[in-house]
Motif scaffolding. Structure first.
Motif, PDB file in Angstrom:
ATOM      1  N   LEU A 645      39.761  34.146  40.212  1.00  0.00           N
ATOM      2  CA  LEU A 645      38.798  34.594  39.220  1.00  0.00           C
ATOM      3  C   LEU A 645      39.186  34.090  37.851  1.00  0.00           C
ATOM      4  N   GLY A 646      38.265  34.104  36.942  1.00  0.00           N
ATOM      5  CA  GLY A 646      38.533  33.593  35.606  1.00  0.00           C
ATOM      6  C   GLY A 646      39.669  34.317  34.921  1.00  0.00           C
ATOM      7  N   SER A 647      39.752  35.625  35.156  1.00  0.00           N
ATOM      8  CA  SER A 647      40.819  36.408  34.511  1.00  0.00           C
ATOM      9  C   SER A 647      42.192  36.058  35.065  1.00  0.00           C
ATOM     10  N   GLU A 648      42.229  35.403  36.235  1.00  0.00           N
ATOM     11  CA  GLU A 648      43.506  35.080  36.865  1.00  0.00           C
ATOM     12  C   GLU A 648      44.061  33.736  36.392  1.00  0.00           C
ATOM     13  N   ASP A 653      50.562  35.186  31.954  1.00  0.00           N
ATOM     14  CA  ASP A 653      51.086  36.435  32.519  1.00  0.00           C
ATOM     15  C   ASP A 653      51.208  37.506  31.443  1.00  0.00           C
ATOM     16  N   GLU A 654      51.632  37.093  30.234  1.00  0.00           N
ATOM     17  CA  GLU A 654      51.773  38.064  29.141  1.00  0.00           C
ATOM     18  C   GLU A 654      50.404  38.653  28.752  1.00  0.00           C
ATOM     19  N   GLU A 655      49.370  37.811  28.749  1.00  0.00           N
ATOM     20  CA  GLU A 655      48.047  38.301  28.372  1.00  0.00           C
ATOM     21  C   GLU A 655      47.496  39.262  29.415  1.00  0.00           C
ATOM     22  N   ARG A 656      47.750  38.947  30.680  1.00  0.00           N
ATOM     23  CA  ARG A 656      47.267  39.841  31.723  1.00  0.00           C
ATOM     24  C   ARG A 656      47.998  41.167  31.677  1.00  0.00           C
ATOM     25  N   THR A 682      34.176  45.941  32.406  1.00  0.00           N
ATOM     26  CA  THR A 682      33.904  44.518  32.233  1.00  0.00           C
ATOM     27  C   THR A 682      32.436  44.285  31.878  1.00  0.00           C
ATOM     28  N   ASP A 683      32.192  43.408  30.930  1.00  0.00           N
ATOM     29  CA  ASP A 683      30.829  43.041  30.527  1.00  0.00           C
ATOM     30  C   ASP A 683      30.357  41.920  31.460  1.00  0.00           C
ATOM     31  N   TRP A 684      29.538  42.308  32.437  1.00  0.00           N
ATOM     32  CA  TRP A 684      29.086  41.320  33.437  1.00  0.00           C
ATOM     33  C   TRP A 684      27.905  40.497  32.953  1.00  0.00           C
ATOM     34  N   THR A 685      27.483  40.725  31.743  1.00  0.00           N
ATOM     35  CA  THR A 685      26.456  39.831  31.186  1.00  0.00           C
ATOM     36  C   THR A 685      27.087  38.603  30.542  1.00  0.00           C
ATOM     37  N   ASP A 686      28.404  38.633  30.368  1.00  0.00           N
ATOM     38  CA  ASP A 686      29.125  37.499  29.800  1.00  0.00           C
ATOM     39  C   ASP A 686      29.368  36.480  30.910  1.00  0.00           C
ATOM     40  N   PRO A 687      28.825  35.253  30.777  1.00  0.00           N
ATOM     41  CA  PRO A 687      28.994  34.257  31.854  1.00  0.00           C
ATOM     42  C   PRO A 687      30.448  34.006  32.218  1.00  0.00           C
ATOM     43  N   GLU A 688      31.359  34.106  31.259  1.00  0.00           N
ATOM     44  CA  GLU A 688      32.770  33.825  31.569  1.00  0.00           C
ATOM     45  C   GLU A 688      33.337  34.804  32.580  1.00  0.00           C
ATOM     46  N   ASN A 689      32.822  36.051  32.595  1.00  0.00           N
ATOM     47  CA  ASN A 689      33.306  37.044  33.557  1.00  0.00           C
ATOM     48  C   ASN A 689      32.778  36.796  34.964  1.00  0.00           C
ATOM     49  N   LEU A 690      31.783  35.893  35.105  1.00  0.00           N
ATOM     50  CA  LEU A 690      31.234  35.556  36.419  1.00  0.00           C
ATOM     51  C   LEU A 690      31.796  34.235  36.945  1.00  0.00           C
ATOM     52  N   GLU A 691      32.818  33.730  36.282  1.00  0.00           N
ATOM     53  CA  GLU A 691      33.367  32.411  36.617  1.00  0.00           C
ATOM     54  C   GLU A 691      34.557  32.541  37.563  1.00  0.00           C
ATOM     55  N   PHE A 692      34.670  31.620  38.534  1.00  0.00           N
ATOM     56  CA  PHE A 692      35.845  31.523  39.407  1.00  0.00           C
ATOM     57  C   PHE A 692      36.025  30.069  39.827  1.00  0.00           C
ATOM     58  N   ARG A 693      37.227  29.787  40.447  1.00  0.00           N
ATOM     59  CA  ARG A 693      37.471  28.393  40.826  1.00  0.00           C
ATOM     60  C   ARG A 693      38.197  28.328  42.164  1.00  0.00           C
ATOM     61  N   ASN A 707      41.296  18.421  40.679  1.00  0.00           N
ATOM     62  CA  ASN A 707      42.107  19.269  41.546  1.00  0.00           C
ATOM     63  C   ASN A 707      41.567  20.700  41.607  1.00  0.00           C
ATOM     64  N   ASP A 708      40.369  20.946  41.017  1.00  0.00           N
ATOM     65  CA  ASP A 708      39.751  22.282  41.129  1.00  0.00           C
ATOM     66  C   ASP A 708      38.233  22.143  41.102  1.00  0.00           C
ATOM     67  N   LEU A 709      37.556  23.186  41.602  1.00  0.00           N
ATOM     68  CA  LEU A 709      36.105  23.290  41.549  1.00  0.00           C
ATOM     69  C   LEU A 709      35.781  24.585  40.822  1.00  0.00           C
ATOM     70  N   VAL A 710      35.205  24.451  39.630  1.00  0.00           N
ATOM     71  CA  VAL A 710      34.910  25.618  38.800  1.00  0.00           C
ATOM     72  C   VAL A 710      33.403  25.914  38.888  1.00  0.00           C
ATOM     73  N   VAL A 711      33.060  27.143  39.266  1.00  0.00           N
ATOM     74  CA  VAL A 711      31.667  27.576  39.380  1.00  0.00           C
ATOM     75  C   VAL A 711      31.516  28.977  38.793  1.00  0.00           C
ATOM     76  N   ARG A 712      30.284  29.387  38.584  1.00  0.00           N
ATOM     77  CA  ARG A 712      30.059  30.776  38.182  1.00  0.00           C
ATOM     78  C   ARG A 712      28.762  31.267  38.833  1.00  0.00           C
ATOM     79  N   ALA A 713      28.795  32.579  39.158  1.00  0.00           N
ATOM     80  CA  ALA A 713      27.654  33.215  39.806  1.00  0.00           C
ATOM     81  C   ALA A 713      26.652  33.678  38.746  1.00  0.00           C
ATOM     82  N   GLU A 714      25.488  34.146  39.228  1.00  0.00           N
ATOM     83  CA  GLU A 714      24.441  34.582  38.300  1.00  0.00           C
ATOM     84  C   GLU A 714      24.500  36.066  37.988  1.00  0.00           C
ATOM     85  N   ASN A 715      25.219  36.852  38.837  1.00  0.00           N
ATOM     86  CA  ASN A 715      25.389  38.278  38.558  1.00  0.00           C
ATOM     87  C   ASN A 715      26.608  38.777  39.318  1.00  0.00           C
TER      88      ASN A 715
END
Length: 837
Positions: A645-648, A653-656, A682-693, A707-715
């Motif tokens: 997930l984007g937060s990961e 590590d310090e920020e998390r 979590t604000d799920w209207t923010d596109p960054e929170n719907l992002e994963f790779r 070396n990665d595939l970054v996508v984001r969902a719509e909700n």
């Protein structure tokens, strides 16, 4: 000079070929009478009485009998004109259109001498004179031969109480009544002035003097005055029963005669047209109009007259003296003397008298047919309106209207067959009406309203998971708690209440509409609007009375479904969900970061986002430009990949750790104050929170030199669905009991939706039955009884049976018309039986 005129000195001596007589001439031709005088020898002194033949007294008796028969016939024929005059007066007084009775219309251009011809026929000066349009309204002039009195007087139909002995006063009254209708300007009106002239010096005749034809508007005249006058003239002379008296001055070229032109438009063969040639004495010296008079120019009969000159009129020359001068003119004229016996005003009056009588007799059969048709139509319409207005009739009409309304109301609901006229006038072939619309609310509107609830979208995984957690409580269970099923099912079933009650409201509205439609089928309601309003009020009140019980019954049906959830119902079919089948295939739109080319360099953070169609099949990911594309833009084997997930991967590590500590601090603070701790901030209207790779564990390139595939969902829901699917495909674990929890959610969803479908189908059947049982059928069954109780009140009969003023006036008009037409029928029967002859 006109080619029709020839000098009497130049006319050849040869006799003109005989012309075939027109139908009008044949109709007006007078049969030769047997001479009443003796032969020429009888002019000698009579021989002595002893020498008389014994047959002579018998011959004298025969002659006397013939004279009496001729007198009786003439008297009977004259009565025909009186009968027609009587009919015209009756129709005019009653304000009822006439029966196209035979009449003579006088047509001519201005200054053609129409007024002088009419005054000569009457023998008195009585018509207004002046320049321009003087006759601005039709003048119906009825001449009545009064042999029993020497008095001459006129009577107007609009003032029958007064006899006008002074014909100058008649002239003033015509001017006054013309201005009363037409105003002081020079406009015209089709409303006629009816004048009767009684005199021993006239023959029975009816003439209609029409405004003179003109071509140019002058002064205050309307710009289209020429068209207005011509249209008025045509309205009279188009009638086949009308004899046309076309007046033309002899000193005008016949080709330019307006009166002949309009006459021939409606009577091309001249069968019912008589030409009158005026101003013969004003023709150029040495010319005459014999070619016209004898029909060699226009195949039509013409009668020549000589009117008074303007000097004679100004000098008050007596009309009788003028008529004597007219006869002297024809007798002494070198050309006209040969035809003097068929020229002049007296001959014109007698000719028109005979023509009108013969025309009346020929038109009588058609008049009778028209009379019978109009009388039958009027009697039928009067009968439909009820005829006489009595209390007994009102009771019958009210009772009949109630019964007719109740039958029509039931027929509209049941779809009973209607007669041809109703089918033709209604919209049965264009739209649904009555009971068909009620059925449409059951089978279509109700289903659409339920489908719009979208129960499936409301049962999110998160909602079901919370039901499971709250139903489990602090316990540890090996199976799904039953309460979780109940709560999820009731969440869906409870929403069925709204569309079911709306169906009751829709059917109520439809029944009220049927009440309105039914009123249009009962003819009595047009005549008695108060009765209609009272019936509509009572019928609508009856429908409304059954609505509360119907709503209560439908509410109970939904509450019964909520009262007991029967999961063992065989209609509830739950598909078994196997772990091996979960997420075998998943497809949908994701927003992908980066391009689609194999030879692209490493994508920077500013790379564009693109919406692509992703398909997850087994352990391989494909993506396409859109769902219709068959060639993938890329594919990625997921073996050895992990999902982040984007937060990961966006935080250190310090920020998390700092974020986790802040959440714990906020949670402790809220609990200390006794407030509820939000599960997820979590604000799920923010596109960054719907992002994963997706990345490979080894860090190698996996797609398009990246070396990665970054996508984001719509909700959030799609995010959870795709992340879970990718983790399973990648062989990752998602935490303790994660598989079990997600399996429980899927099972509950399937059970709830299956049960909801079962209950929905049950209500689709039971709710319409309940509405028909509690609302529609009682209304239909009790309608007539309710109307009899609430409407049929004899004490209120005068109020509810108050007739519409316009309908009342029309009914009285029909009564007058029926009475008049019946009287006319009796008169015509007398004519047929010879009593009027």
């Amino acid at each position: 000079r006109s080619s029709s005129r020839k000098s009497c000195m130049e006319r050849p001596e040869k006799k003109a070929p005989e012309r075939e007589k027109t139908a009008f001439e044949r109709a007006t031709e007078v049969a030769p009478k047997k001479s009443k005088s003796k032969p020429a020898a009888a002019a000698a002194p009579p021989p002595p009485a002893a020498d008389k033949s014994p047959d002579e007294p018998e011959e004298e008796e025969e002659e006397e009998e013939e004279e009496e028969e001729e007198a009786e016939e003439a008297q009977g024929m004259s009565k025909l004109i009186g009968i027609v005059n009587k009919l015209q007066d009756a129709f005019s007084k009653a304000g009822i259109p006439s029966l196209d009775l035979p009449q003579i219309a006088v047509v001519g251009c201005q200054s053609a001498g129409k007024s002088s011809v009419l005054e000569n026929v009457v023998g008195r000066d009585f018509l207004p004179r002046g320049s321009g349009i003087v006759t601005r309204r039709p003048l119906v002039l009825q001449l009545i031969h009064n042999a029993d009195s020497y008095e001459e007087y006129g009577v107007f139909l609009h003032n029958t109480a007064k006899k006008f002995y002074d014909f100058n006063e008649i002239c003033k009254e015509i001017e006054h009544d013309t201005e009363r209708i037409c105003g002081s300007k020079l406009g015209i009106s089709p409303a006629p002035i009816n004048l009767k002239v009684f005199s021993p010096n006239v023959v029975d005749l009816t003439l209609i003097d029409l405004p003179g034809l003109t071509k140019i508007a002058v002064g205050d005249q309307p710009k289209d005055i020429d068209k207005q006058i011509k249209d008025m003239v045509l309205r009279y002379i188009e009638n086949p029963s009308c004899i046309i008296l076309a007046v033309t001055p002899a000193n005008m070229d016949l080709a330019n005669s307006d009166s002949l032109r309009v006459a021939l438009e409606v009577d091309p063969q001249g069968k019912r047209t008589v030409g009158v040639l005026t101003k013969l004495d004003l023709m150029d010296k040495g010319t005459d109009a014999m070619d016209i008079l004898e029909g060699r120019v226009v195949p039509m009969r013409f009668i020549g007259v000589v009117n008074r000159s303007q000097k004679d009129i100004d000098g008050k020359v007596d009309i009788h003296a003028a008529l004597a001068a007219e006869q002297e003119y024809f007798r002494s004229h070198p050309v006209y003397s040969k035809v003097a016996h068929v020229m002049g005003t007296p001959y014109l009056a007698k000719t028109l008298n005979k023509a009108l009588i013969n025309h009346i007799r020929s038109c009588l059969p058609e008049i009778r047919r028209n009379l019978e048709k109009r009388l039958a139509d009027a009697e039928r319409e009067l009968a439909a309106l009820g005829g006489d207005d009595t209390d007994n009739r009102r009771k019958q009409v009210a009772f009949g209207a109630l019964s007719a309304f109740s039958r029509s109301f039931s027929n509209l609901i049941d779809g009973a067959p209607t007669d041809y006229e109703e089918i033709k006038e209604s919209k049965l072939g264009q739209e649904l009406i009555g009971g068909a619309r009620i059925k449409s609310h059951f089978n279509r509107t109700l289903v659409m309203d339920v489908e719009q609830l979208e129960i499936d979208s409301q049962l999110t995984d998160e909602t079901i998971q919370r039901f499971i957690q709250n139903a489990t409580g602090a316990k540890s269970l090996m199976s799904i708690p039953e309460e979780a099923f109940m709560w999820a099912i009731k969440l869906g079933l409870g929403q069925l209440m709204t569309p079911m009650l709306k169906c009751v409201s829709d059917v109520y509205d439809e029944l009220v509409a049927i009440v309105t439609q039914t009123t249009q089928k009962v003819a009595e309601f047009q005549q008695f609007p108060a009765l209609k309003d009272r019936i509509v009020e009572a019928a609508t009140g009856l429908v409304h009375r059954f609505v509360p019980n119907t709503e209560k019954l439908v509410t109970q049906l939904v509450e019964m479904e909520l009262a007991y959830i029967n999961l063992e119902n065989p209609a509830v079919q739950v598909k078994e969900i196997k772990k091996s089948e979960r997420h075998e295939m998943l497809e949908g739109f994701l927003v992908k970061k980066g391009g689609d080319k194999w030879n692209m360099q490493r994508i920077t953070k500013e790379a564009r986002w693109q919406r692509r169609w992703f398909v997850l099949k087994s352990k391989t990911l494909f993506y396409f430009a859109d769902p219709e594309s068959t060639k993938p833009l890329g594919l990625l084997p997921l073996e050895g990949c992990v999902v982040q997930l984007g937060s990961e991967y966006k935080l250190t590590d310090e920020e998390r750790a700092a974020q986790a500590a802040e959440k714990e601090r906020m949670k402790a603070a809220l609990e200390a104050r006794g407030k509820e701790v939000p599960e997820d901030e979590t604000d799920w209207t923010d596109p960054e929170n719907l992002e994963f790779r997706l990345i490979h564990k080894s860090g190698r390139v996996i797609l398009h030199n990246r070396n990665d595939l970054v996508v984001r969902a719509e909700n959030k829901q799609e995010l959870d669905m795709w992340v879970e699917a990718f983790r399973r495909a990648c062989g990752m674990t998602v935490g303790d009991d994660s598989d079990t929890k997600r399996s429980d959610v899927a099972i509950i969803r399937e059970v709830v939706l299956s049960y909801f479908r079962t209950v929905r189908m049950s209500l689709y059947d039971s709710v319409p039955k309940s509405i028909m049982y509690a609302l529609v059928n009682p209304t239909k069954k009790l309608m007539e009884k309710e109307l009899m109780v609430r409407v049929y009140d004899e004490s209120l009969l005068d109020t509810i049976m108050a007739e519409d003023p316009q309908i009342h006036e029309h009914r009285m008009h029909l009564k007058r018309m029926v009475a008049l037409l019946r009287e006319v029928r009796l008169i015509l029967q007398e004519v047929s039986e010879g009593k009027g002859m």
